[in-house]
Design an enzyme around this catalytic site. Sequence first.
Site, PDB file in Angstrom:
ATOM      1  N   HIS A   1       0.895  -1.199   0.088  1.00 19.88           N
ATOM      2  CA  HIS A   1       0.037   0.068   0.005  1.00 19.88           C
ATOM      3  C   HIS A   1       0.875   1.305  -0.087  1.00 19.88           C
ATOM      4  CE1 HIS A   1      -3.123  -2.841   0.762  1.00 19.88           C
ATOM      5  NE2 HIS A   1      -2.458  -3.276   1.785  1.00 19.88           N
TER       6      HIS A   1
ATOM      7  N   GLU B   1       2.504 -11.523   6.052  1.00 16.53           N
ATOM      8  CA  GLU B   1       1.499 -10.709   6.951  1.00 16.53           C
ATOM      9  C   GLU B   1       2.284 -10.974   8.393  1.00 16.53           C
ATOM     10  OE1 GLU B   1      -1.017  -9.164   6.240  1.00 16.53           O
ATOM     11  OE2 GLU B   1      -1.806  -9.875   4.312  1.00 16.53           O
TER      12      GLU B   1
ATOM     13  N   GLU C   1      -1.628   0.411   8.387  1.00 15.90           N
ATOM     14  CA  GLU C   1      -1.019  -0.652   7.714  1.00 15.90           C
ATOM     15  C   GLU C   1       0.113  -0.019   6.754  1.00 15.90           C
ATOM     16  OE1 GLU C   1      -1.162  -4.647   4.765  1.00 15.90           O
ATOM     17  OE2 GLU C   1      -3.029  -3.590   5.062  1.00 15.90           O
TER      18      GLU C   1
ATOM     19  N   HIS D   1       3.339  -6.728   4.618  1.00 16.77           N
ATOM     20  CA  HIS D   1       1.957  -6.531   5.163  1.00 16.77           C
ATOM     21  C   HIS D   1       1.606  -6.766   6.353  1.00 16.77           C
ATOM     22  CE1 HIS D   1       0.266  -5.790   0.917  1.00 16.77           C
ATOM     23  NE2 HIS D   1       1.185  -6.596   0.518  1.00 16.77           N
TER      24      HIS D   1
END
Length: 317
Positions: free
Chosen positions: A107, A281, A144, A199
């Site tokens: 992102h 993650e 995030e 992430h």
Amino acid sequence: MSYTGPDFDPPPQRRSRRGPLTVGLAALVCGGLLGWGVYAATGGTDDKGAQAEGSPSAAPRTPSPAASSPEGGGASPSAGDEGSPASRTPAAAGPLKGKVVVIDPGHNPKNVEHTAEINRQVDVGTHRKECDTTGTSTNDGYAEAEFTLDVAHRMRAVLEKQGATVKLTQDGDRPFGPCVDERARIGNAAKADAVVSIHADGSGAGNRGFHVILPGSVNAGEADTRAIVAPSRALGERIAGNFVRVTGTAPSNYVGGGTGLVTRKDLGGLNLSTVPKVFIECGNMRDSKDAALLTSGAWRQKAAQGISEGIVSFLRG
């Protein structure tokens, strides 16, 4: 990022003969540099856009206007402009001299200001999907995108000391993005020896732990991952083992069948890669206990160290 999308193939579950979780963790710590095979005893999780088969449904998140997915990234500032990934001069010497590592911070902190642009569809080989999403956040608002960029910076410092040439797909230096397909092309163009996309998940409270996402075998449209499936798994296993060893964090308890490894075929960042690549993650931002770790600078340093040591182990064979 939560798993709500299709086409998710978790790895087969394996039974440990070692018994309790603590024994499995101890075994993994001892064998972290040898791979992930001995770590089946410790519980698993998964995050990023699609739900794992046989896992409980992830709770919805409400970070920014768009839902989070494991890929992340917005459109380029101008059509056809790939931008220039951030890079710095590597150390003059070190065990990774001559190696290129691309870090993909999931992102972009500014994606939330460009929802129309990041919602446009891009081709990921097997189908079309959003250019990117805004990502998730903790209940207290720690984004995030901020987390991934911080970990990426810490990883860059560690890997440069090992002599690697390190490039970031974005360094908060773009209005938004890049899109997931461009993120893959940046690693390909760099002829990276390893690419890791950073992430954090946005699943339901009580869902804890990390998981590493591996590319499945895909051969459709512009996507052909067959050549990178095996080396990507080796990279993912090294990262998972070292992540546990350095951070003390257990694998996901809600996806991955207790292995901490998940295989997916729906992520453009993996489907379009021609070099070894995985996603990680690092934890679940919507669980208070995981959030306390993710918001800690000291723990983020450990996370960066663990991921980096997995990369070093992979690149040194």
